[in-house]
Enzyme design. Structure first.
Site, short mmCIF file in Angstrom:
data_model
loop_
_atom_site.label_atom_id
_atom_site.label_comp_id
_atom_site.label_asym_id
_atom_site.label_seq_id
_atom_site.Cartn_x
_atom_site.Cartn_y
_atom_site.Cartn_z
N SER A 1 -4.60 3.42 3.96
CA SER A 1 -3.78 2.24 4.22
C SER A 1 -2.50 2.18 3.40
O SER A 1 -1.58 1.44 3.75
CB SER A 1 -4.59 0.97 3.99
OG SER A 1 -5.10 0.92 2.67
N ASP B 1 -0.81 -7.51 -1.57
CA ASP B 1 -2.08 -8.15 -1.24
C ASP B 1 -3.13 -7.70 -2.26
O ASP B 1 -2.78 -7.23 -3.35
CB ASP B 1 -2.49 -7.86 0.21
CG ASP B 1 -2.75 -6.37 0.47
OD1 ASP B 1 -2.81 -5.58 -0.49
OD2 ASP B 1 -2.87 -6.00 1.66
N HIS C 1 -2.71 -3.47 -2.10
CA HIS C 1 -1.53 -2.66 -1.84
C HIS C 1 -0.28 -3.17 -2.56
O HIS C 1 -0.12 -4.38 -2.75
CB HIS C 1 -1.25 -2.64 -0.33
CG HIS C 1 -2.43 -2.21 0.48
ND1 HIS C 1 -3.28 -3.12 1.08
CD2 HIS C 1 -2.91 -0.98 0.78
CE1 HIS C 1 -4.24 -2.47 1.71
NE2 HIS C 1 -4.05 -1.17 1.54
#
Length: 372
Positions: free
Chosen positions: A47, A337, A340
């Site tokens: 991600s 977040d 990340h």
């Protein structure tokens, strides 16, 4: 009714154009090579660099909703408020934004500058991240690249030799391994790995698997490969939220990461010596990220430990939810977040390795690798 259709079409056309404009304006602030330094970049990982692949199958590991992409112009599937490290990296190498493999638009000549196979929740091990549902583990991403080399690319080249040369000159970026810790080893209620392996043995397991996977990429034509080290996972909001104290980063987690990274550096040297014609580069993302957290003001940050968009302690208990209102001063936050970094951090990490002055890569920078 006709007017409503016109309005819908107008809005559909407006937002992609707006996003493209915002991306161009954002990238103008960072130097770009006048011409591509490499034919293409092929991207594998999780991600941290997924740019939308997980949008195309059922999974809980998605970022295709607002406020993700708030500084990009719209949500794209990137787990950031804006651009990722590889977005900035491609720009430094003179390349456009690299499209996701699973996008139906990624066909024909549009893939000649490369493809992004990265998938949120993916790991070196196939079982990693399975509690999120759909994802494409690194093994699956390699299989997708095999489709690219056997079916998608050959019609675009006159001879097999031209394709071989194109692949040999292209840059391959591999950023994988974080989920094998935060979505496997560090979740003992869901995975048995921490009961079966010591920290040392687990790092060995990951590196042995990774070595075999990189050899597969080599056999498929990859020659210039960048291996990205895992960042200080003990400092991310999700880990801080689970810690029993407020004494900063979780040393136990960072110590596990260090075991992996030390072996990854050794693997870089081993593969350079054992795979003829290859050139592996290690990107030390741990070092620059740790420096930002340790001395945030030096890099222009004021909030080094909390998520700009998150919930609970440090914003790490529950990550950024759909339509949640994020912080306004996003460029002052290190973390976007629970897991990340912000676009501002991604830009600096790219600057540290994809430019002529980059110093966080070994034995040479990605900028230099691209020109070999």
């Amino acid at each position: 009714m006709e007017m409503e259709k016109v309005c819908v079409r107008a809005h559909a056309a407006f937002f992609p154009l707006l996003s493209i404009l915002l991306v161009k304006l954002s990238l103008l602030a960072h130097g770009q090579a006048t011409a591509p330094l490499t034919p293409a970049m092929f991207i594998f990982g999780d991600s941290l660099i997924d740019n939308g692949n997980n949008n195309f199958f059922p999974t809980m590991a998605r970022a295709n909703y607002f406020p993700y992409g708030i500084d990009f112009g719209l949500p794209t599937g990137r787990f950031s408020n804006g651009l990722t490290v590889v977005d900035y990296g491609a720009h430094h190498l003179g390349l456009p934004l690299i499209p996701p493999f699973l996008s139906p638009l990624s066909k024909g000549k549009k893939i000649l500058r490369g493809l992004n196979y990265a998938s949120a929740a993916a790991g070196i091990l196939d079982e990693t991240g399975q509690h999120y549902g759909g994802r494409t583990p690194f093994n699956g991403q390699i299989s997708q690249f095999a489709i690219t080399t056997s079916q998608q690319l050959p019609p675009l080249f006159g001879t097999p030799g031209e394709l071989t040369n194109y692949l040999a000159k292209s840059v391959f970026l591999i950023n994988i391994g974080s989920n094998d810790y935060i979505n496997n080893y560090l979740l003992p209620r869901r995975y048995i790995s921490s009961y079966v392996y010591s920290g040392e043995a687990y790092a060995d397991l990951l590196i042995n698997n990774l070595s075999n996977q990189l050899s597969k990429l080599y056999r498929l034509g990859a020659r210039k490969m960048v291996l990205v080290g895992i960042g200080p996972l003990g400092c991310i909001p999700s880990q801080l939220s689970m810690a029993s104290s407020n004494n900063g980063c979780v040393d136990r987690v960072n110590n596990l990461v260090t075991l992996f990274n030390s072996r990854l550096i050794q693997l870089t040297s081993t593969l350079n010596a054992s795979l003829p014609g290859s050139f592996f580069v290690y990107q030390n993302s741990y070092n620059i990220f740790s420096n930002m957290i340790r001395d945030p003001s030096k890099y222009g940050f004021t909030v080094p430990n909390s998520a700009c968009c998150g919930n609970g302690r440090y914003g790490g208990d529950l990550t950024c939810l759909p339509l949640e209102q994020p912080c306004k001063n996003r460029d002052q936050y290190i973390f976007w977040d629970s897991f990340h970094p912000t676009q501002a951090v991604n830009a600096m990490i790219a600057e540290s390795c994809y430019t002529q002055s980059g110093t966080e890569c070994y034995p040479i920078s990605i900028y230099q690798l691209a020109q070999l």
